[in-house]
Design a protein around this motif. Structure first.
Motif, PDB file in Angstrom:
ATOM      1  N   LEU A  98      42.691  31.202  42.803  1.00 26.76           N
ATOM      2  CA  LEU A  98      41.269  30.974  43.044  1.00 26.76           C
ATOM      3  C   LEU A  98      40.570  32.323  43.155  1.00 26.76           C
ATOM      4  O   LEU A  98      40.959  33.171  43.957  1.00 26.76           O
ATOM      5  N   THR A  99      39.513  32.508  42.335  1.00 28.16           N
ATOM      6  CA  THR A  99      38.854  33.807  42.193  1.00 28.16           C
ATOM      7  C   THR A  99      37.344  33.634  42.314  1.00 28.16           C
ATOM      8  O   THR A  99      36.787  32.713  41.706  1.00 28.16           O
ATOM      9  N   PRO A 100      36.663  34.476  43.072  1.00 23.25           N
ATOM     10  CA  PRO A 100      35.197  34.374  43.123  1.00 23.25           C
ATOM     11  C   PRO A 100      34.597  34.397  41.715  1.00 23.25           C
ATOM     12  O   PRO A 100      35.068  35.126  40.835  1.00 23.25           O
ATOM     13  N   GLN A 101      33.555  33.611  41.513  1.00 22.68           N
ATOM     14  CA  GLN A 101      33.040  33.386  40.164  1.00 22.68           C
ATOM     15  C   GLN A 101      32.584  34.667  39.469  1.00 22.68           C
ATOM     16  O   GLN A 101      32.937  34.923  38.309  1.00 22.68           O
ATOM     17  N   GLY A 102      31.794  35.486  40.156  1.00 20.08           N
ATOM     18  CA  GLY A 102      31.342  36.732  39.543  1.00 20.08           C
ATOM     19  C   GLY A 102      32.483  37.689  39.276  1.00 20.08           C
ATOM     20  O   GLY A 102      32.499  38.401  38.265  1.00 20.08           O
ATOM     21  N   THR A 103      33.460  37.704  40.177  1.00 16.47           N
ATOM     22  CA  THR A 103      34.638  38.546  39.985  1.00 16.47           C
ATOM     23  C   THR A 103      35.425  38.092  38.773  1.00 16.47           C
ATOM     24  O   THR A 103      35.896  38.915  37.970  1.00 16.47           O
ATOM     25  N   LEU A 104      35.570  36.768  38.602  1.00 11.29           N
ATOM     26  CA  LEU A 104      36.288  36.241  37.440  1.00 11.29           C
ATOM     27  C   LEU A 104      35.598  36.661  36.146  1.00 11.29           C
ATOM     28  O   LEU A 104      36.256  37.081  35.188  1.00 11.29           O
ATOM     29  N   ALA A 105      34.275  36.565  36.124  1.00  9.57           N
ATOM     30  CA  ALA A 105      33.524  36.968  34.932  1.00  9.57           C
ATOM     31  C   ALA A 105      33.750  38.449  34.622  1.00  9.57           C
ATOM     32  O   ALA A 105      33.983  38.833  33.469  1.00  9.57           O
ATOM     33  N   GLU A 106      33.699  39.271  35.649  1.00  8.14           N
ATOM     34  CA  GLU A 106      33.869  40.709  35.440  1.00  8.14           C
ATOM     35  C   GLU A 106      35.302  41.067  35.066  1.00  8.14           C
ATOM     36  O   GLU A 106      35.542  41.995  34.282  1.00  8.14           O
ATOM     37  N   LYS A 107      36.293  40.342  35.573  1.00  8.41           N
ATOM     38  CA  LYS A 107      37.688  40.587  35.211  1.00  8.41           C
ATOM     39  C   LYS A 107      37.907  40.331  33.723  1.00  8.41           C
ATOM     40  O   LYS A 107      38.640  41.055  33.046  1.00  8.41           O
ATOM     41  N   LEU A 108      37.263  39.275  33.205  1.00  8.86           N
ATOM     42  CA  LEU A 108      37.360  38.982  31.776  1.00  8.86           C
ATOM     43  C   LEU A 108      36.642  40.041  30.949  1.00  8.86           C
ATOM     44  O   LEU A 108      37.149  40.515  29.926  1.00  8.86           O
ATOM     45  N   ARG A 109      35.426  40.399  31.379  1.00 13.58           N
ATOM     46  CA  ARG A 109      34.661  41.412  30.651  1.00 13.58           C
ATOM     47  C   ARG A 109      35.390  42.747  30.638  1.00 13.58           C
ATOM     48  O   ARG A 109      35.456  43.439  29.614  1.00 13.58           O
ATOM     49  N   ALA A 110      35.959  43.109  31.783  1.00 14.98           N
ATOM     50  CA  ALA A 110      36.694  44.364  31.874  1.00 14.98           C
ATOM     51  C   ALA A 110      37.896  44.363  30.934  1.00 14.98           C
ATOM     52  O   ALA A 110      38.167  45.356  30.247  1.00 14.98           O
TER      53      ALA A 110
END
Length: 260
Positions: A98-110
């Protein structure tokens, strides 16, 4: 330039093996690459590790793979309306990061940008940073696997010092996305809310497979309107504008007759 088109969803996903990791676009049921998901279901691929904001609903989106017991692990920010998702997690059948939503988005972008990791304030002071967040239960209600503690450092930004937690980027073997329009070179245009996690998921996959409602010739898309350049897309197929699009929860206002 290379023509990246495939004739069918089955052909496009044919080499996705058991045990593969996938980044899948969509938010709720908006922008789900359902044709690719159903093709993956039909070919029997299993033991999948999937990164997606949520896992569809019980009978649609990624929920069809979940119901068929094809998913080993989900990395998501939201369990949502999927009762089977909740059941499998609590029973110990499914691992969940389970990952915070904004963090998940940034992990993918990164991951798609070649950035290995980044620091963020999101999650500082919680189990996200300190560890102990349940990832898998043992079937009796006890935690079998918990999240590890993450590196936390203090940085001063704009004259203010604060703690930040280190989050590693996400790169997956494949990514599956849905777009409104695309050309044979893989340039994609998303429609409104369907833009959501789709561009980020596309970036994170070593091999990105895109289904589009309308396939056009190179040069037909206004370059200034392209949301994701074809450099990130390796395979593309046309599914047509008549493809089913589900609504997770339909809420309507009563008509005048009903009000009276």
């Amino acid at each position: 330039m290379i023509d990246k088109t495939f004739a069918s969803a089955a052909d496009a996903v044919a080499d996705i093996p058991d045990g593969a990791s996938l980044a899948v676009g969509g938010f709720g049921l908006s922008g789900n690459p359902i044709a690719l998901i159903e093709a993956l279901l039909a070919q029997g691929t299993s033991d999948l590790s999937i990164v997606s904001n949520n896992c569809g609903v019980d009978d649609w989106g990624l929920g069809v793979l979940l119901n068929a017991k094809r998913i080993r692990k989900m990395t998501s920010s939201y369990v949502g309306e999927n009762k089977e998702f909740e059941r499998q997690f609590l029973s110990g059948e499914l691992e969940l990061e389970l990952t915070p939503q904004g963090t998940l988005a940034e992990k993918l972008r990164a991951g798609g940008s070649g950035i290995a990791a980044f620091y963020t304030q999101t999650g500082v002071g919680t189990q996200v940073a300190e560890g102990g967040l349940p990832r898998r239960y043992d079937g009796t209600g006890a935690v079998a696997v918990a999240s590890p503690a993450k590196d936390v450092r203090t940085f001063e930004i704009a004259g203010r010092a604060g703690d930040y937690v280190l989050e590693e980027a996400i790169v997956t073997d494949f990514s599956l996305v849905h777009a409104a329009r695309g050309d044979r070179y893989g340039n994609l245009v998303f429609n409104k809310a369907a833009r959501n996690f789709n561009p980020l998921a596309a970036m994170a996959g070593r091999i990105c497979i895109a289904q589009v409602e309308e396939l056009v010739e190179p040069g037909d898309l206004d370059p200034d309107s392209i949301h994701l350049p074809g450099i990130y897309v390796h395979r593309i197929l046309e599914v047509g504008t008549g493809i089913q699009k589900r609504i997770e929860k339909r809420t309507v206002r009563p008509t005048n007759d009903q009000e009276n």
